[in-house]
Structure formats: C-alpha cells, structure tokens
Design a protein around this motif. Structure first.
Motif, PDB file in Angstrom:
ATOM      1  N   PHE A 294      48.211   7.961 -18.917  1.00 53.26           N
ATOM      2  CA  PHE A 294      47.421   7.996 -18.238  1.00 53.26           C
ATOM      3  C   PHE A 294      48.642   7.591 -16.678  1.00 53.26           C
ATOM      4  N   ALA A 295      48.134   8.280 -15.728  1.00 53.61           N
ATOM      5  CA  ALA A 295      49.152   7.824 -14.572  1.00 53.61           C
ATOM      6  C   ALA A 295      48.124   7.534 -13.708  1.00 53.61           C
ATOM      7  N   LEU A 296      48.226   5.997 -13.665  1.00 58.44           N
ATOM      8  CA  LEU A 296      47.397   5.112 -12.943  1.00 58.44           C
ATOM      9  C   LEU A 296      47.472   5.362 -11.640  1.00 58.44           C
ATOM     10  N   LEU A 297      46.804   6.144 -10.206  1.00 53.47           N
ATOM     11  CA  LEU A 297      47.054   6.196  -8.520  1.00 53.47           C
ATOM     12  C   LEU A 297      45.755   5.357  -8.211  1.00 53.47           C
ATOM     13  N   THR A 298      46.170   4.765  -7.805  1.00 55.36           N
ATOM     14  CA  THR A 298      44.904   3.979  -6.443  1.00 55.36           C
ATOM     15  C   THR A 298      45.599   4.009  -4.558  1.00 55.36           C
ATOM     16  N   ASP A 299      44.860   3.629  -4.362  1.00 56.50           N
ATOM     17  CA  ASP A 299      45.341   3.073  -2.889  1.00 56.50           C
ATOM     18  C   ASP A 299      45.903   4.258  -2.191  1.00 56.50           C
ATOM     19  N   LEU A 300      46.409   5.803  -2.396  1.00 55.74           N
ATOM     20  CA  LEU A 300      46.553   6.100  -1.233  1.00 55.74           C
ATOM     21  C   LEU A 300      46.728   6.525  -0.119  1.00 55.74           C
ATOM     22  N   HIS A 301      45.883   5.980   0.457  1.00 58.04           N
ATOM     23  CA  HIS A 301      46.131   5.834   1.886  1.00 58.04           C
ATOM     24  C   HIS A 301      46.812   6.741   2.435  1.00 58.04           C
TER      25      HIS A 301
ATOM     26  N   GLN B 142      55.521  12.408 -13.848  1.00 57.76           N
ATOM     27  CA  GLN B 142      55.608  13.515 -14.751  1.00 57.76           C
ATOM     28  C   GLN B 142      56.764  13.633 -15.189  1.00 57.76           C
ATOM     29  N   GLN B 143      58.047  12.969 -14.769  1.00 56.39           N
ATOM     30  CA  GLN B 143      59.195  12.595 -15.727  1.00 56.39           C
ATOM     31  C   GLN B 143      58.672  11.514 -16.886  1.00 56.39           C
ATOM     32  N   GLN B 144      57.237  10.579 -16.616  1.00 53.57           N
ATOM     33  CA  GLN B 144      57.439   9.690 -17.484  1.00 53.57           C
ATOM     34  C   GLN B 144      56.414  10.733 -19.103  1.00 53.57           C
ATOM     35  N   GLY B 145      56.458  11.566 -18.410  1.00 51.11           N
ATOM     36  CA  GLY B 145      55.337  12.478 -19.748  1.00 51.11           C
ATOM     37  C   GLY B 145      54.275  12.125 -19.146  1.00 51.11           C
ATOM     38  N   ALA B 146      53.315  11.815 -18.279  1.00 50.17           N
ATOM     39  CA  ALA B 146      51.714  11.356 -17.860  1.00 50.17           C
ATOM     40  C   ALA B 146      51.353  12.651 -18.584  1.00 50.17           C
ATOM     41  N   ASP B 147      50.177  12.834 -19.028  1.00 51.70           N
ATOM     42  CA  ASP B 147      49.586  13.762 -19.283  1.00 51.70           C
ATOM     43  C   ASP B 147      47.882  14.006 -18.627  1.00 51.70           C
ATOM     44  N   GLN B 148      47.348  12.787 -18.381  1.00 53.84           N
ATOM     45  CA  GLN B 148      46.877  13.078 -17.303  1.00 53.84           C
ATOM     46  C   GLN B 148      46.380  11.705 -16.482  1.00 53.84           C
ATOM     47  N   TYR B 149      45.211  12.098 -14.905  1.00 49.72           N
ATOM     48  CA  TYR B 149      45.989  11.505 -14.351  1.00 49.72           C
ATOM     49  C   TYR B 149      44.500  10.659 -14.215  1.00 49.72           C
ATOM     50  N   ALA B 150      44.121   9.264 -13.111  1.00 46.46           N
ATOM     51  CA  ALA B 150      43.387   8.440 -12.402  1.00 46.46           C
ATOM     52  C   ALA B 150      43.404   8.186 -11.804  1.00 46.46           C
TER      53      ALA B 150
ATOM     54  N   ALA C 172      56.068   1.862  -3.013  1.00 44.40           N
ATOM     55  CA  ALA C 172      55.429   2.659  -3.926  1.00 44.40           C
ATOM     56  C   ALA C 172      54.914   2.106  -5.453  1.00 44.40           C
ATOM     57  N   CYS C 173      53.614   1.956  -5.425  1.00 43.55           N
ATOM     58  CA  CYS C 173      52.690   1.601  -6.869  1.00 43.55           C
ATOM     59  C   CYS C 173      52.242   1.944  -7.896  1.00 43.55           C
ATOM     60  N   TYR C 174      52.424   1.694  -9.205  1.00 44.76           N
ATOM     61  CA  TYR C 174      51.609   2.591  -9.776  1.00 44.76           C
ATOM     62  C   TYR C 174      51.645   2.377 -11.119  1.00 44.76           C
ATOM     63  N   ALA C 175      51.375   2.765 -12.362  1.00 43.59           N
ATOM     64  CA  ALA C 175      51.227   1.988 -13.183  1.00 43.59           C
ATOM     65  C   ALA C 175      51.015   3.806 -14.680  1.00 43.59           C
ATOM     66  N   ILE C 176      51.690   3.149 -15.694  1.00 42.34           N
ATOM     67  CA  ILE C 176      50.571   4.547 -16.157  1.00 42.34           C
ATOM     68  C   ILE C 176      50.736   3.516 -17.952  1.00 42.34           C
ATOM     69  N   TYR C 177      49.711   3.928 -18.603  1.00 43.56           N
ATOM     70  CA  TYR C 177      48.980   3.494 -19.794  1.00 43.56           C
ATOM     71  C   TYR C 177      48.415   4.435 -21.258  1.00 43.56           C
ATOM     72  N   ASP C 178      49.520   4.141 -22.155  1.00 42.50           N
ATOM     73  CA  ASP C 178      49.510   5.326 -22.899  1.00 42.50           C
ATOM     74  C   ASP C 178      48.143   4.632 -24.314  1.00 42.50           C
ATOM     75  N   ASP C 179      47.333   5.127 -24.671  1.00 42.17           N
ATOM     76  CA  ASP C 179      46.166   5.020 -25.560  1.00 42.17           C
ATOM     77  C   ASP C 179      46.494   4.788 -26.611  1.00 42.17           C
TER      78      ASP C 179
END
Length: 247
Positions: free
Chosen positions: A3-10, A24-32, A202-209
C-alpha cells in the motif's frame, strides 16, 4: 499487497507526481489517499483528476477537512488564508470534481486497517494527533490494529501494546519497520504536498501487509515550480514559502 500511503496532497501536482512515480518503482500495487487533496496548492483540478483515476482502479480515498470545506464551507477553526484557498479552489474545479470530494467517506475499513484523515475517535472533528496521549485516545477508540491517517503534515508512528503500554517511533526515510501483530499502530506518513517538519521533500510511506513492514520515504521534487504555481495563481505567498522552507 504493498500500500502506498499518501496524504495531504494539497493541490501540489509536482509533489504528487514524484511520489506516485517513486511508489510505482517500489512495486506498490494499492494506493490509499487519506484526505486533503486540495487547499494551499495551485493545481487542485489536476490533483483531483489523478486521485479520481486511482479511485476508479480501486484506490482507497477518504475525505479531509479541506476537501469537505470545498463542499460545505470552511469550519470555524480554519484560518483566513486557508479560507481564501478554499474559495479559490471552488472556482478552479468542475462539478464532477466537486462531487467527488463531497462524496468521499470520512473513514474506510479494510480488514484490520482503518483509513481516516484525522483522529479515529471522532473523524468529523478533525482532531490532531501530536502526542503519545493523543495517539492513545484515538487507538482506544477503534479495534483496528492499524490506523493510517494524515492531517499532521509530519511523519510519525505510535504503538499500543495489548497491555495498554504506549510508545512512539521517529521514522527514518528508507528504513524498514516491522509492525508487530500484538500491537496497535497509528501511522502518519507525513504530507505529500506541504511538509512542515523543516524538510521540504515530499513525504509518503509504503506498507506491506504480507511482511507487515512499513517504510517511510522523502522524495525530492521541483518545489520551485510548485511554489511559482501558487504565486501565479494569486494565492497567499505564505503557501509558496512553506513549500520552499518545509515549514
């Protein structure tokens, strides 16, 4: 899933594009996207269109206080410059984009994961989570093991053990963090569009479930172009300076 975790795009198109490319380069396959797609920045229509396209492909999107303000008007605690940005944003977006913002839910639940813009205890109050005590109150308000939120504009991570003991962790970019299943966690990825921790990246995070691991990232982007767009739009110059200074 990753999960690519993106917030406060503003409404910061340059920052959003840079983070999405990196994800995408990190292999994210879901976005939040956990709220505040608009406000402060100079490209609300383009940013909403990108998020709408991701939502059509199954992305999680919840409403932030700036998104709601576009629909129903600013709340009493929103300062004058933010109100000015909301009024300007209303003139820049179309009816379909405005309806998209208005129709966003305050929360979305996916299994043991809760996605919300601000605090989980009462999402409509847009409360900030700035301390361990704040985090404890919001974690106690939900049975979800993982709470992903935004609103704070600074990356942070809190944990609550089953015995109630609280702790916090200062995330470092690129360092993998294991999230233990016996803990509740409150994850704040930081802001894509307007960081306020002294780092303009810019800040964002990726969570691998699958591996239950979390990685925070800081992404360089053309903040000068984003700041010039704010100025050219006639928005308060303070919003451009925040992009340059990261404050």
């Amino acid at each position: 899933m990753r999960f690519a975790l993106l917030t406060d795009l503003h409404a910061n198109l340059e920052a959003l594009q840079a983070c999405l490319q990196h994800a995408q380069q990190q292999g994210a396959d879901q976005y939040a996207f956990t709220g505040d797609l608009v406000g402060y920045g100079g490209d609300p229509a383009a940013v909403i269109d990108i998020v709408m396209a991701h939502a059509a492909r199954g992305a999680i999107v919840v409403q932030g206080n700036h998104d709601r303000a576009v629909d129903v008007g600013p709340g009493p605690l929103m300062h004058g410059e933010a109100r000015e940005a909301i009024a300007w944003t209303r003139q820049q977006i179309g009816s379909e984009q405005r309806a998209f913002l208005a129709g966003l839910p305050l929360t979305e639940q996916r299994g043991n994961m809760l996605f919300v813009h601000a605090g989980a205890a009462d999402p409509a109050q847009w409360e900030y989570v700035n301390t361990v005590d704040d985090a404890e109150r919001h974690l106690r308000a939900t049975r979800s093991r993982l709470v992903f939120c935004g609103h704070m504009h600074t990356p942070a991570l809190y944990r609550r053990a089953d015995d109630g003991a609280m702790g916090s962790h200062v995330p470092r970019p690129g360092v993998k963090i294991a999230l233990l299943p016996q803990h509740q966690h409150l994850i704040i990825p930081g802001a894509v569009g307007q960081p306020r921790d002294g780092n303009r990246s810019a800040c964002y995070a990726i969570y691998d479930d699958v591996s239950r691991t979390l990685v925070y990232y800081r992404i360089d982007y053309d903040h000068g172009a984003a700041a010039r767009r704010v100025i050219a739009s006639g928005l308060p110059i303070v919003f451009a300076m925040r992009l340059i200074e990261g404050l």
